[in-house]
Design a protein around this motif. Sequence first.
Motif, PDB file in Angstrom:
ATOM      1  N   LEU A  46      35.112  43.726  46.563  1.00 37.89           N
ATOM      2  CA  LEU A  46      36.510  43.849  46.145  1.00 37.89           C
ATOM      3  C   LEU A  46      37.254  44.882  46.987  1.00 37.89           C
ATOM      4  O   LEU A  46      38.418  44.680  47.348  1.00 37.89           O
ATOM      5  N   LYS A  47      36.595  45.981  47.326  1.00 40.69           N
ATOM      6  CA  LYS A  47      37.228  46.976  48.190  1.00 40.69           C
ATOM      7  C   LYS A  47      37.551  46.374  49.559  1.00 40.69           C
ATOM      8  O   LYS A  47      38.633  46.616  50.125  1.00 40.69           O
TER       9      LYS A  47
ATOM     10  N   LEU B 274      44.595  43.058  52.049  1.00 39.94           N
ATOM     11  CA  LEU B 274      45.880  42.807  51.383  1.00 39.94           C
ATOM     12  C   LEU B 274      46.922  43.879  51.669  1.00 39.94           C
ATOM     13  O   LEU B 274      48.110  43.660  51.423  1.00 39.94           O
ATOM     14  N   THR B 275      46.483  45.024  52.159  1.00 39.86           N
ATOM     15  CA  THR B 275      47.410  46.155  52.305  1.00 39.86           C
ATOM     16  C   THR B 275      48.279  46.132  53.557  1.00 39.86           C
ATOM     17  O   THR B 275      49.386  46.682  53.527  1.00 39.86           O
ATOM     18  N   PRO B 276      47.864  45.541  54.686  1.00 39.53           N
ATOM     19  CA  PRO B 276      48.760  45.527  55.861  1.00 39.53           C
ATOM     20  C   PRO B 276      50.057  44.782  55.565  1.00 39.53           C
ATOM     21  O   PRO B 276      50.098  43.848  54.759  1.00 39.53           O
TER      22      PRO B 276
ATOM     23  N   ARG C  13      40.033  39.568  42.162  1.00 43.15           N
ATOM     24  CA  ARG C  13      40.616  39.066  43.409  1.00 43.15           C
ATOM     25  C   ARG C  13      41.981  38.433  43.141  1.00 43.15           C
ATOM     26  O   ARG C  13      42.970  38.717  43.836  1.00 43.15           O
ATOM     27  N   ALA C  14      42.031  37.592  42.124  1.00 44.55           N
ATOM     28  CA  ALA C  14      43.281  36.909  41.807  1.00 44.55           C
ATOM     29  C   ALA C  14      44.348  37.899  41.356  1.00 44.55           C
ATOM     30  O   ALA C  14      45.528  37.785  41.728  1.00 44.55           O
TER      31      ALA C  14
ATOM     32  N   GLY D 153      34.564  33.988  44.583  1.00 43.83           N
ATOM     33  CA  GLY D 153      33.927  35.119  43.916  1.00 43.83           C
ATOM     34  C   GLY D 153      32.651  34.693  43.224  1.00 43.83           C
ATOM     35  O   GLY D 153      32.552  33.577  42.704  1.00 43.83           O
ATOM     36  N   LYS D 154      31.672  35.602  43.187  1.00 43.60           N
ATOM     37  CA  LYS D 154      30.363  35.277  42.620  1.00 43.60           C
ATOM     38  C   LYS D 154      30.340  35.361  41.097  1.00 43.60           C
ATOM     39  O   LYS D 154      29.505  34.738  40.452  1.00 43.60           O
TER      40      LYS D 154
END
Length: 346
Positions: A174-175, A181-183, A299-300, A290-291
């Motif tokens: 997740l990290k 997602l941050t750029p 994630r969503a 995702g597992k």
Amino acid sequence: MTVEVFDPHDMMRETSNIVNDVEESIDADLDLERLDFDNILICGMGGSAIGGDIVADCLLAHSDRTIKVIRFPELPNWASSDSLVLVSSYSGNTAETLSVYDQAVKRGCKVISISSGGKLYEKSMADGVPFVQVKSGLQPRNAVGNTIGYLFNVIASVGGPDIRDEVRDSIPALKKYVSTLTPMDSKPRAIAGEISGSLPIIYSSESLAAIAGRWRAQFNENSKLIAFDGHIPDMNHGDITGIIGNNDIRVKPIILVEDVQSKLMRNVVNDTISVLKGRGLRPYVIRIPGKTVFEREMRAMMLGDFISLHLAFFKDIDPSDVSSISLLKKLLSWKMGKKKGRRSRK
């Protein structure tokens, strides 16, 4: 890519830290005794309730006891001394949540409070109710990581289902995902560009229903954009007629589905998409990998949170501003306090 945005309260940073907050709070040392209980009620509003939804979804396959999220100022009639009631309010001053707290204590429920302070802290100290301290200084909706981590931690600590190891195992992935997602030129900004200027309606499979609600709430609060949410296949028994028959508003259906689905659900989703496209709409379909349930929901959620910020940036507005909610909370708190005062004088 350098993009100037109006983010005076650094919502991007707070949002980026949500996964870190889960990791920190799930490993916090809690001085809680094991308890006997038949059911679990997670009581809260807004971000506190969304955190409860995610935890309840993740524990569904692991719990032999009912877990119910309460978004209401009154406890259900069946709540009793056999109920574990987790009262969650980031500020500690949410009127509806304080009302539920009072009822739970009065009924002799096994109550645990989760908050950064406020009146909930004061009440808990006065009543001898266990209190879990959440770090302060965040926008309440960005405290969802703390809420999720502490709920998992509290439930496991008092003898409920324990999936903390499963959650910990998901944190590295997740990290890594959040770092994509941050750029400013990342996927959330591109999706926000597709949505901007439209009326988004977020539909999901039942397993991601809580996240569809989070997207709607974040579009409302961060983006100052009206949005709605619903579920597939239920939307095909009502909503779809309204969407297809409305030519006056630019509706943008957003469909959230898990990457791995049953054959039946996959056929339902694909047929829904085909009908929408056949009537000239362009649904935006997002498949979530995702597992585990936890990894997929996180994630969503994170994707939607960042999209909501970029929608605000496109409009050059402050995503942190929720002055209308603050005004309503003050009014509601005053009225509920006044009503309680009248009752106590009788």
